[in-house]
Design a protein around this motif. Structure first.
Motif, mmCIF file in Angstrom:
data_model
loop_
_atom_site.group_PDB
_atom_site.id
_atom_site.type_symbol
_atom_site.label_atom_id
_atom_site.label_comp_id
_atom_site.label_asym_id
_atom_site.label_seq_id
_atom_site.Cartn_x
_atom_site.Cartn_y
_atom_site.Cartn_z
ATOM 1 N N TYR A 45 37.848 1.730 -81.284
ATOM 2 C CA TYR A 45 37.252 0.694 -80.125
ATOM 3 C C TYR A 45 38.187 -0.359 -80.060
ATOM 4 N N PHE A 50 33.785 3.336 -77.362
ATOM 5 C CA PHE A 50 32.504 3.237 -77.856
ATOM 6 C C PHE A 50 32.118 4.554 -77.991
ATOM 7 N N TRP A 52 28.144 6.706 -77.314
ATOM 8 C CA TRP A 52 26.977 6.489 -77.295
ATOM 9 C C TRP A 52 26.073 7.952 -76.994
ATOM 10 N N SER A 63 34.616 5.065 -72.738
ATOM 11 C CA SER A 63 35.664 4.284 -71.722
ATOM 12 C C SER A 63 35.293 3.583 -70.565
ATOM 13 N N ARG A 67 34.881 -2.497 -66.783
ATOM 14 C CA ARG A 67 34.330 -3.166 -68.316
ATOM 15 C C ARG A 67 33.069 -4.084 -68.470
ATOM 16 N N GLU A 162 27.179 -4.241 -79.875
ATOM 17 C CA GLU A 162 26.672 -3.378 -79.599
ATOM 18 C C GLU A 162 25.158 -3.080 -78.907
ATOM 19 N N ASP A 192 32.934 -7.804 -75.595
ATOM 20 C CA ASP A 192 32.813 -6.599 -75.186
ATOM 21 C C ASP A 192 31.620 -7.274 -74.953
ATOM 22 N N GLN A 194 30.322 -3.676 -72.918
ATOM 23 C CA GLN A 194 30.290 -2.184 -72.639
ATOM 24 C C GLN A 194 30.391 -2.026 -70.826
#
Length: 248
Positions: A45, A50, A52, A63, A67, A162, A192, A194
């Protein structure tokens, strides 16, 4: 030439490859393997990476470029929704039932998605982060019934969102907007989000070039911030407060 993802070594303290080495297709895939240990997750982070992946896959580390990001003073709720909130009796708290929030996110159906990426291993990893004071949840209640929530990871003054869920219409919007308001009050500028999707865009999220994003978080993650649970600092907030803050 499309780069290939790096296979991570077993050492949880091993560095990640530079995010510039992430694949273009699929966008942002950087590394494979490793584990979901606390030091590896925090290191990921801090560098704009992250995990997934789905059940049966090894950990996949991402990444993407660009973003998806919320500015904490830029979450948008529609005028119609805000009008309804003025009569709303929900209240919002933080870090009072993290495990219930992450479980609800795992069980929440997603358009075009079968199953969940919040596997049992993923769920336990974030519960461990929460117990160490690195992951937090914001929860929306109708009396004692949990109707919405959001969780993510906080490092310094950067919040990495998240997942969020609604058990009743608008529950996740109230959770997100309340989180953003709390962070803005404390001079945390970004959340963030994502990966781009239309729902996030409708709520005010925008795309940021990866280079700009990683440059911003490199400074934010090193800033001082309160340790431990957010329960006391966040307090109990009325959802209707969001409508009042928006003006007439």
């Amino acid at each position: 030439m499309n780069p290939r993802p790096i296979v991570l070594p077993p050492d949880p303290y091993a560095p990640f490859p530079p995010v510039e080495q992430a694949m273009r297709d699929p966008d942002g895939l950087l590394a494979i393997g490793g584990d979901l240990s606390l030091p590896r997750l925090l290191n990921a982070y801090r560098h704009g990476i992250f995990p997934w992946f789905s059940a049966g896959q090894p950990p996949l580390w991402w990444s993407p470029d660009p973003r998806m990001v919320f500015r904490t003073d830029g979450v948008r709720l529609s005028s119609r929704f805000l009008r309804a909130l003025r009569q709303n009796t929900w209240h919002v708290r933080a870090d009072t039932c993290f495990e219930r929030v992450i479980s609800a996110c795992a069980q929440s159906p997603r358009p075009g998605q079968r199953g969940t990426w919040i596997t049992s291993g993923m769920r336990q990893a974030y519960i461990d982060l929460h117990r160490q004071g690195h992951a937090h949840s914001v929860e929306v209640f109708d009396e004692d019934v949990l109707v919405g929530g959001i969780y993510g990871v906080a490092i310094g003054r950067m919040f990495f969102g998240e997942s969020m869920f609604s058990a009743r219409s608008g529950g996740s919007k109230v959770a997100l907007a309340s989180l953003a308001a709390y962070l803005a009050e404390s001079a945390w500028p970004l959340i963030d989000a994502q990966v781009e999707n239309p729902h996030l865009v409708s709520l005010g999220a925008s795309l940021m070039p990866r280079e700009t994003f990683t440059g911003a978080i490199a400074k934010l993650v090193d800033l001082p911030s309160p340790q431990g649970a957010w329960t006391q600092g966040f307090g109990s907030r009325e959802a209707s407060r969001l409508a009042q803050a928006s003006g007439p």
